[in-house]
Design a protein around this motif. Structure first.
Motif, short mmCIF file in Angstrom:
data_model
loop_
_atom_site.label_atom_id
_atom_site.label_comp_id
_atom_site.label_asym_id
_atom_site.label_seq_id
_atom_site.Cartn_x
_atom_site.Cartn_y
_atom_site.Cartn_z
N ALA A 39 40.65 44.93 39.33
CA ALA A 39 39.41 44.63 40.06
C ALA A 39 39.70 44.39 41.54
CB ALA A 39 38.73 43.41 39.44
N LEU A 42 40.50 47.55 43.26
CA LEU A 42 39.28 48.34 43.41
C LEU A 42 38.46 47.86 44.59
CD1 LEU A 42 37.37 50.14 40.95
CD2 LEU A 42 35.99 48.42 41.98
N LEU A 43 38.38 46.53 44.77
CA LEU A 43 37.66 46.00 45.94
C LEU A 43 38.29 46.53 47.22
CD1 LEU A 43 36.80 42.20 45.67
CD2 LEU A 43 35.29 44.08 46.13
N MET A 46 37.54 50.29 47.58
CA MET A 46 36.14 50.57 47.85
C MET A 46 35.76 50.16 49.27
SD MET A 46 34.58 52.15 45.69
CE MET A 46 34.88 52.83 44.10
N PRO A 69 36.54 43.06 52.76
CA PRO A 69 37.10 43.13 51.40
C PRO A 69 38.33 42.25 51.25
CG PRO A 69 36.65 45.32 52.22
CD PRO A 69 36.45 44.39 53.36
N LEU A 72 37.11 38.85 50.51
CA LEU A 72 36.57 38.81 49.14
C LEU A 72 37.70 38.75 48.12
CD1 LEU A 72 33.65 41.40 49.18
CD2 LEU A 72 33.65 39.03 49.86
#
Lengths: 113, 493
Positions: A39, A42-43, A46, A69, A72
């Motif tokens: 995950a 992927l952040l 992306m 990102p 995050l």
């Protein structure tokens, strides 16, 4: 680059799913670790993997990588770190109290509820 | 700009941190927790009043302008839900004084309850999608601690499953936020909504909306993602189950409401149809569970699932009437589920079992418990003067207006079976001969009864005073059916 990362993340998710479907509790926890790795990667992917300096204003570059990102991911990492630590201790306690790490035997039936 | 919005989050947070330092002093724990939850409730009333008189309230944290910083947004829906949460938090703390036991109280029980309320209030108030994730985690972390608090065997066993399911759904949430960020490039909910309307008719947005449905459906227990709920909610003591049953799934439902009305209003046909089918299936599987079990707690637990289905069915029709009905029913259901779990806890304290075959005739020695439960059961089923009626009426009416006759019919039929399931408890547990449960001496339940009586009285007033609360509900529904009000309030063009 993003395509390559997408494949890697996909393999991480695949391994995580496989591990989480197994019987042993420790394998399941390893699976959650892989899932959170996937995950977070992927952040990052992306958010875009364009070339640029690290997001430090001292770099004086023309272009920087996207800092959002990264913030995050940092948040998500500490959260999943906390949850994993709790989960591991819980698994340890459950092993002490219930005497098994086999998910098949952690079932609730009418008799032992 | 208005600092009142953040106070229902900040005050439980500060009192939770404060209570950590006095964990061994039960007197301080009780006084501080009762007082601060009372203050939170009063502030929530003020917030509702302010939203009513001045429109949607927003607060940019540390003065960063709207799309760049975190914005807290309090429209009527979130203000009402924050108020309901505060009321349930207060009654739960009062109920815990007598029921939770000193060992648990010494071990950081009240601080964790406060952190749970911080998470729930924050999730209702935030205007930023990643901040929603963080508040979800605050709420879930506290719920992990609460579900295993005390460490009995059943709690250890069920909390493993509960944590596993929520770890997976949290990872899915992060993934979905990642996808959404790559499409729209922003995290502020109003700004996302605006940008989604600009890109429009993009297939990837429908995929993301279904991913959000899966994520929040796992939290909110919709079909086919409800499998974890019956076992997990069966494990902890009554006060904690009441908190979970009233608040946790409803945060998932609220998030589905928010995302599907604010973000994904472009290609409604497909997502609405999926939502409506899933809602109807949730209702059906919920009532099957509710009528199948002979266990007080299990019946109430399956009724949570039924209620989630009914609320989502109202949402899926997307008519203003049904939206108002859903909001009305959501608040009613939070109150009444907490009351029912409190009553289940009292019955278990008296009889030592939650199996309906293990006791009967409670109404003679405990008339107060019996009649309170009877009122709560009628309210749950939606008998006219009580609170469950108006919400379900509006949902059914909206369903007929939207042409979803099957769904509306199933909502009506489900009321019958819900009534059957709770009347089964009443007839088998409260009627009959009084000599079939253990313990001859009367258990003192007066102090425990305060919380359920307050909640049931509130639900009766909520039902009778429908005319009084309706303007608030209508205003909340208006914001949901017209996202531009929300966007303008946040971005202030």
């Amino acid at each position: 680059m993003e395509i390559l990362m997408a494949f890697v993340i996909g393999i991480l998710f695949m391994a995580a799913t496989y591990l989480m479907l197994s019987k042993s509790l420790l394998r399941i926890i390893i699976g959650t670790g892989l899932l959170s790795h996937g995950a977070h990667l992927l952040l990052l992917t992306m958010g875009g993997l364009k070339r640029g300096a690290a997001p430090l204003l001292g770099e004086h570059a023309k272009a920087y990588t996207d800092p959002i990102p990264q913030a995050l991911i940092l948040t998500a990492i500490v959260i999943s770190f906390g949850v994993t630590a709790f989960f591991l201790v819980l698994a340890y306690r459950a092993y002490q109290e219930l005497g098994t790490d086999n998910m098949e035997r952690l079932r609730g039936t009418e008799r032992n509820e | 700009m208005n600092n009142l919005i953040i106070l229902p989050i900040l005050i439980p947070l500060i009192s939770g941190v404060f209570l950590i330092f006095f964990s061994k002093n039960i007197r301080i724990q009780r006084w501080v927790s009762a007082l601060s939850s009372l203050v939170t409730m009063i502030l929530a009333v003020m917030l509702v009043h302010q939203v009513k008189s001045e429109g949607i309230q927003t607060m940019n944290v540390s003065n960063w302008e709207a799309p760049f910083g975190i914005t807290l947004v309090s429209d009527m829906l979130s203000a009402l839900l924050v108020l309901t949460t505060s009321i349930i938090g207060l009654t739960c703390i009062i109920y815990s004084f007598r029921s939770i036991g000193e060992d648990r109280e010494r071990f950081y029980y009240y601080p964790v309850v406060f952190f749970l309320i911080v998470g729930v209030n924050g999730a209702f108030t935030t205007g930023d999608i990643f901040n929603l994730f963080v508040f979800f985690e605050v709420m879930l972390m506290s719920s992990y601690v609460l579900i295993v608090h005390g460490g009995t065997k059943i709690q250890l066993r069920e909390s493993i499953k509960y944590i596993l399911v929520n770890v997976i759904s949290s990872a899915l949430f992060v993934i979905t936020v990642g996808f959404l960020y790559s499409v729209v490039g922003t995290l502020n909910m109003a700004h996302i909504s605006q940008r989604i309307n600009e890109v429009d008719e993009s297939g990837i947005l429908t995929v993301i909306s279904i991913l959000f449905l899966i994520v929040f459906g796992l939290k909110g227990a919709i079909f086919p993602l409800y499998f974890w709920l019956p076992g997990s909610y069966y494990a902890p003591p009554a006060a904690i189950t009441a908190l979970f049953g009233a608040l946790l799934t409803k945060v998932g439902v609220y998030s589905i409401m928010r995302t599907h009305t604010l973000f994904f209003s472009h290609d409604t046909g497909y997502t609405q149809q999926i939502l409506s089918v899933l809602a109807v299936m949730t209702i059906i599987f919920g009532v099957i569970g509710a009528i199948a079990y002979w266990d007080f707690n299990k019946i109430i637990i399956y009724n949570i699932i039924v209620a989630v289905g009914i609320i989502l069915f109202g949402l899926s029709t997307m008519t203003p009437t049904a939206l108002a009905g859903s909001i009305f029913y959501l608040i009613h259901d939070m109150i009444i589920k907490a009351a029912l779990f409190f009553l289940a806890g009292i019955v278990i304290t008296i009889t030592g079992t939650s199996n309906l075959r293990g006791f009967s005739g409670l109404i003679k020695p405990y008339p107060g418990v019996g009649w309170t439960f009877f009122l709560a059961a009628l309210a749950l089923a939606g008998i006219p003067p009580l609170s469950g009626f108006a919400g379900k009426l509006l949902i059914v009416q909206g369903g007929f207006e939207g042409g979803q006759f099957w769904g509306a019919g199933i909502v009506l039929m489900s009321s019958l079976l819900v009534l059957f399931s709770v009347m089964k408890i009443f007839i088998h547990g409260f009627w009959g001969s009084a000599d079939t449960f253990k313990g001859d001496d009367k258990v003192p339940v007066r102090a425990l009864m305060i919380a359920p009586i307050v909640l049931v009285a509130l639900s009766v007033l909520y039902g009778i005073g429908t005319e009084f609360v309706m303007p608030y509900i209508i205003e909340a529904a208006e914001t949901l059916s017209d996202p531009s009000i929300y966007i303008e309030a946040v971005l202030k063009e």
